[in-house]
Design a protein around this motif. Structure first.
Motif: not given
Length: 220
Positions: A118-143
Motif C-alpha cells: 500500500x505504501x509503495x503505490x502511495x509513494x509512487x503514483x506516477x508509476x502506478x496510475x497508468x497501470x492500475x487506472x489504465x484508460x480505454x485509450x491505453x494501447x494494446x501493446x501496453x495492455x
C-alpha cells in the motif's frame, strides 16, 4: 541605414531576438529522463491519447528539435518509457513481496507485506496510475505488458500462498492458483482506491483483515 553606413536594427527586431527561446544544454541521459518523465506526467493526467511530441515539448518547455535530438520519434520515446516503467514497477513489487517468509511469523509477514505494498503505490503514483487506472485509450501493446507483469507478480503470490498452506495442519483443500488470482484482484482494487482517494484505505486494517483470512485463529 545609419550615418556610418551600418544597417539599422529596429527595436522590434531586437526585442524578438531577445525573446528567442533558449534551451539550456543537458547531458543526454538526463534529457532522456526529463522527456520520459514529461510523457509519463501527460499519460497519468490526460491519458495516452494526449501524448504527442508537441505535448511533451510543451510540458518540458523545449522545442520539438530538442525532443527529436534525443528520440527518433514518439514511438521511440514511448517504447523507452514503457521499458523503464515496466522495470521500475516489477522491481518495486518483487522487492516488497520478498521471501521466503518466516514460517514462525506468517501473520507478521503478511501484515508487513500488505502495508508495504500500500505504501509503495502511495509513494509512487506516477508509476502506478497508468497501470492500475489504465484508460480505454491505453494501447494494446501496453495492455499486453501489464498482463505479462501481472502474471509475474501472480506467480510470486502463488508461491507465497503455497508456503502458507504447507505450514497449516491439517492442510486445507485450497487451490493456490485461484487464491493468487484473487489476491491480485484485491491488490489492484485497493491500489486504485489509494490512487483515487489516498485517505480511503486504512492499510493496517486491510493488512490485519487479510492476514486473519489466511491464518484464522493464529497470531504473530
Amino acid at each position: 541605414m545609419t550615418r556610418s553606413g551600418a544597417p539599422r536594427t529596429s527595436s522590434r527586431h531586437a526585442t524578438v531576438a531577445q525573446r528567442r527561446p533558449y534551451t539550456p544544454r543537458m547531458p543526454a541521459e538526463e534529457r532522456r529522463d526529463q522527456l520520459r518523465d514529461a510523457a509519463l506526467q501527460i499519460i497519468a493526467r490526460d491519458g495516452y491519447a494526449a501524448v504527442s511530441i508537441d505535448a511533451i515539448a510543451r510540458e518540458v518547455g523545449v522545442t520539438r528539435p530538442v525532443v527529436y535530438n534525443v528520440f527518433d520519434g514518439l514511438d521511440s520515446l514511448l517504447h523507452s518509457l514503457l521499458d523503464r516503467q515496466e522495470k521500475r514497477a516489477v522491481e518495486q513489487i518483487l522487492a516488497t513481496v520478498s521471501g521466503p517468509p518466516d514460517l514462525r511469523d506468517l501473520g507478521g509477514y503478511l501484515r508487513r507485506t500488505i502495508t508495504d505494498l500500500a505504501g509503495m503505490v502511495a509513494a509512487d503514483p506516477l508509476t502506478w496510475k497508468p497501470i492500475l487506472l489504465a484508460s480505454v485509450d491505453t494501447p494494446a501493446a501496453v495492455r499486453r505488458r501489464i498482463e505479462h507483469d501481472r502474471d509475474v507478480v501472480r506467480t510470486r503470490f502463488q508461491a507465497l500462498v503455497e508456503l502458507i498452506l504447507v505450514s497449516r495442519t491439517p492442510s486445507p483443500g485450497v487451490d493456490s492458483a485461484l487464491v493468487s488470482h484473487a489476491l491480485i484482484a484485491i491488490a489492484e482494487h485497493f491500489g486504485r482506491m489509494i490512487l483515487e482517494d489516498p485517505g480511503s484505505v486504512d492499510a493496517d486494517r486491510l493488512a490485519s483483515t487479510i492476514a486473519t483470512l489466511f491464518l484464522p485463529g493464529r497470531r504473530g
